[in-house]
Motif scaffolding. Structure first.
Motif, PDB file in Angstrom:
ATOM      1  N   HIS A  75      34.201  41.084  41.713  1.00  0.00           N
ATOM      2  CA  HIS A  75      35.547  41.013  41.135  1.00  0.00           C
ATOM      3  C   HIS A  75      35.899  39.560  40.839  1.00  0.00           C
ATOM      4  CE1 HIS A  75      36.597  40.197  45.368  1.00  0.00           C
ATOM      5  NE2 HIS A  75      37.598  39.503  44.865  1.00  0.00           N
ATOM      6  N   ILE A  76      36.885  39.412  39.945  1.00  0.00           N
ATOM      7  CA  ILE A  76      37.378  38.075  39.608  1.00  0.00           C
ATOM      8  C   ILE A  76      38.880  38.050  39.836  1.00  0.00           C
ATOM      9  CG2 ILE A  76      35.593  37.636  37.878  1.00  0.00           C
ATOM     10  CD1 ILE A  76      37.868  38.135  35.750  1.00  0.00           C
ATOM     11  N   ARG A  77      39.406  36.862  39.926  1.00  0.00           N
ATOM     12  CA  ARG A  77      40.850  36.671  40.053  1.00  0.00           C
ATOM     13  C   ARG A  77      41.320  35.994  38.769  1.00  0.00           C
ATOM     14  NH1 ARG A  77      44.354  38.616  43.152  1.00  0.00           N
ATOM     15  NH2 ARG A  77      46.174  37.382  43.604  1.00  0.00           N
ATOM     16  N   ARG A  78      42.231  36.654  38.050  1.00  0.00           N
ATOM     17  CA  ARG A  78      42.707  36.124  36.775  1.00  0.00           C
ATOM     18  C   ARG A  78      44.157  36.529  36.588  1.00  0.00           C
ATOM     19  NH1 ARG A  78      41.225  32.095  33.568  1.00  0.00           N
ATOM     20  NH2 ARG A  78      41.582  32.513  31.391  1.00  0.00           N
ATOM     21  N   HIS A  79      44.999  35.580  36.220  1.00  0.00           N
ATOM     22  CA  HIS A  79      46.427  35.834  35.979  1.00  0.00           C
ATOM     23  C   HIS A  79      47.104  36.456  37.197  1.00  0.00           C
ATOM     24  CE1 HIS A  79      45.710  34.662  31.889  1.00  0.00           C
ATOM     25  NE2 HIS A  79      44.885  35.675  31.675  1.00  0.00           N
ATOM     26  N   GLY A  80      46.738  35.961  38.375  1.00  0.00           N
ATOM     27  CA  GLY A  80      47.369  36.424  39.602  1.00  0.00           C
ATOM     28  C   GLY A  80      46.967  37.819  40.032  1.00  0.00           C
ATOM     29  N   ARG A  81      45.907  38.321  39.477  1.00  0.00           N
ATOM     30  CA  ARG A  81      45.477  39.678  39.794  1.00  0.00           C
ATOM     31  C   ARG A  81      43.968  39.713  39.996  1.00  0.00           C
ATOM     32  NH1 ARG A  81      45.946  45.044  36.059  1.00  0.00           N
ATOM     33  NH2 ARG A  81      44.897  46.342  37.563  1.00  0.00           N
ATOM     34  N   SER A  82      43.533  40.606  40.848  1.00  0.00           N
ATOM     35  CA  SER A  82      42.109  40.797  41.071  1.00  0.00           C
ATOM     36  C   SER A  82      41.614  41.895  40.132  1.00  0.00           C
ATOM     37  CB  SER A  82      41.860  41.186  42.533  1.00  0.00           C
ATOM     38  OG  SER A  82      40.485  41.320  42.756  1.00  0.00           O
ATOM     39  N   TRP A  83      40.554  41.586  39.383  1.00  0.00           N
ATOM     40  CA  TRP A  83      39.974  42.541  38.438  1.00  0.00           C
ATOM     41  C   TRP A  83      38.566  42.896  38.881  1.00  0.00           C
ATOM     42  CZ3 TRP A  83      43.101  44.209  34.585  1.00  0.00           C
ATOM     43  CH2 TRP A  83      44.184  43.428  34.237  1.00  0.00           C
ATOM     44  N   LEU A 113      35.026  33.554  29.540  1.00  0.00           N
ATOM     45  CA  LEU A 113      34.238  34.579  30.235  1.00  0.00           C
ATOM     46  C   LEU A 113      35.143  35.453  31.093  1.00  0.00           C
ATOM     47  CD1 LEU A 113      31.443  35.763  31.076  1.00  0.00           C
ATOM     48  CD2 LEU A 113      31.391  34.017  32.855  1.00  0.00           C
ATOM     49  N   PHE A 114      36.059  34.830  31.829  1.00  0.00           N
ATOM     50  CA  PHE A 114      36.967  35.579  32.691  1.00  0.00           C
ATOM     51  C   PHE A 114      37.928  36.453  31.882  1.00  0.00           C
ATOM     52  CE2 PHE A 114      36.587  32.059  36.122  1.00  0.00           C
ATOM     53  CZ  PHE A 114      35.337  32.531  36.466  1.00  0.00           C
ATOM     54  N   GLU A 115      38.365  35.957  30.729  1.00  0.00           N
ATOM     55  CA  GLU A 115      39.239  36.755  29.866  1.00  0.00           C
ATOM     56  C   GLU A 115      38.511  38.014  29.394  1.00  0.00           C
ATOM     57  OE1 GLU A 115      42.528  36.677  28.915  1.00  0.00           O
ATOM     58  OE2 GLU A 115      42.644  35.163  30.504  1.00  0.00           O
ATOM     59  N   ILE A 116      37.251  37.877  29.057  1.00  0.00           N
ATOM     60  CA  ILE A 116      36.467  39.038  28.627  1.00  0.00           C
ATOM     61  C   ILE A 116      36.336  40.032  29.775  1.00  0.00           C
ATOM     62  CG2 ILE A 116      34.166  39.804  27.905  1.00  0.00           C
ATOM     63  CD1 ILE A 116      33.987  37.133  26.335  1.00  0.00           C
ATOM     64  N   LEU A 117      36.013  39.540  30.964  1.00  0.00           N
ATOM     65  CA  LEU A 117      35.877  40.422  32.131  1.00  0.00           C
ATOM     66  C   LEU A 117      37.194  41.123  32.447  1.00  0.00           C
ATOM     67  CD1 LEU A 117      33.662  38.118  34.348  1.00  0.00           C
ATOM     68  CD2 LEU A 117      33.018  40.398  33.545  1.00  0.00           C
ATOM     69  N   ALA A 118      38.300  40.390  32.422  1.00  0.00           N
ATOM     70  CA  ALA A 118      39.605  40.985  32.708  1.00  0.00           C
ATOM     71  C   ALA A 118      39.969  42.008  31.634  1.00  0.00           C
ATOM     72  CB  ALA A 118      40.673  39.898  32.803  1.00  0.00           C
ATOM     73  N   GLY A 119      39.677  41.691  30.385  1.00  0.00           N
ATOM     74  CA  GLY A 119      39.960  42.625  29.291  1.00  0.00           C
ATOM     75  C   GLY A 119      39.163  43.915  29.417  1.00  0.00           C
ATOM     76  N   MET A 120      37.900  43.788  29.795  1.00  0.00           N
ATOM     77  CA  MET A 120      37.068  44.974  29.988  1.00  0.00           C
ATOM     78  C   MET A 120      37.612  45.827  31.131  1.00  0.00           C
ATOM     79  SD  MET A 120      33.307  43.205  29.433  1.00  0.00           S
ATOM     80  CE  MET A 120      32.533  44.358  30.516  1.00  0.00           C
ATOM     81  N   ALA A 121      37.994  45.179  32.229  1.00  0.00           N
ATOM     82  CA  ALA A 121      38.537  45.905  33.382  1.00  0.00           C
ATOM     83  C   ALA A 121      39.856  46.575  33.015  1.00  0.00           C
ATOM     84  CB  ALA A 121      38.725  44.958  34.564  1.00  0.00           C
TER      85      ALA A 121
END
Length: 133
Positions: A75-83, A113-121
């Motif tokens: 998982h990643i942490r992006r925009h204050g949220r765990s994806w 890269l993180f934006e792509i991962l968050a968008g996919m999630a």
């Protein structure tokens, strides 16, 4: 013996590689990552190489050390949220970044890269919610 990385352009002797702390750390981190991500990550690291220069081993180690815990945790942490970011998502996201033609290089961070991962999630989450409704 002089070695040149085909992806990042770094050149050094084998003896220096074995004696350089940052190089050892980069290699150790790379070996701890899933093997199927290896070629993608090497090409991805090349996107951070400054024009007319090599990517330093310190920078390569730093970039890999930033990604390794997230890849291992899934998982990643992006925009204050765990994806969630399972292994397959990392493969797809790295492929997407590598296929992008109009990137401004060198990359400065893993943000895209993180934006792509968050968008996919987010897309997966929306599809699951739609099925529930």
């Amino acid at each position: 013996m002089r070695l040149t990385c085909p992806c990042c352009g770094a050149t050094l002797s084998l003896e220096a590689l074995l004696n350089d702390v940052a190089a050892r750390q980069a290699v150790a981190t790379a070996l701890s990552l899933p093997a199927s991500l290896g070629p993608r990550l090497l090409r991805y690291l090349g996107l951070f190489r400054p024009a007319q220069r090599s990517l330093t081993w310190d920078r390569a180690a730093s970039l890999l050390n930033e990604l390794q815990p997230m890849i291992a945790a899934g998982h990643i942490r992006r925009h204050g949220r765990s994806w969630p970011a399972p292994h397959a998502a990392w493969q797809t996201a790295l492929d997407t970044v590598l296929e992008r033609q109009n990137l401004t290089l060198p990359l400065k961070s893993h943000g895209y890269l993180f934006e792509i991962l968050a968008g996919m999630a987010n897309t997966t989450e929306a599809q699951q919610e739609a099925q529930i409704e």
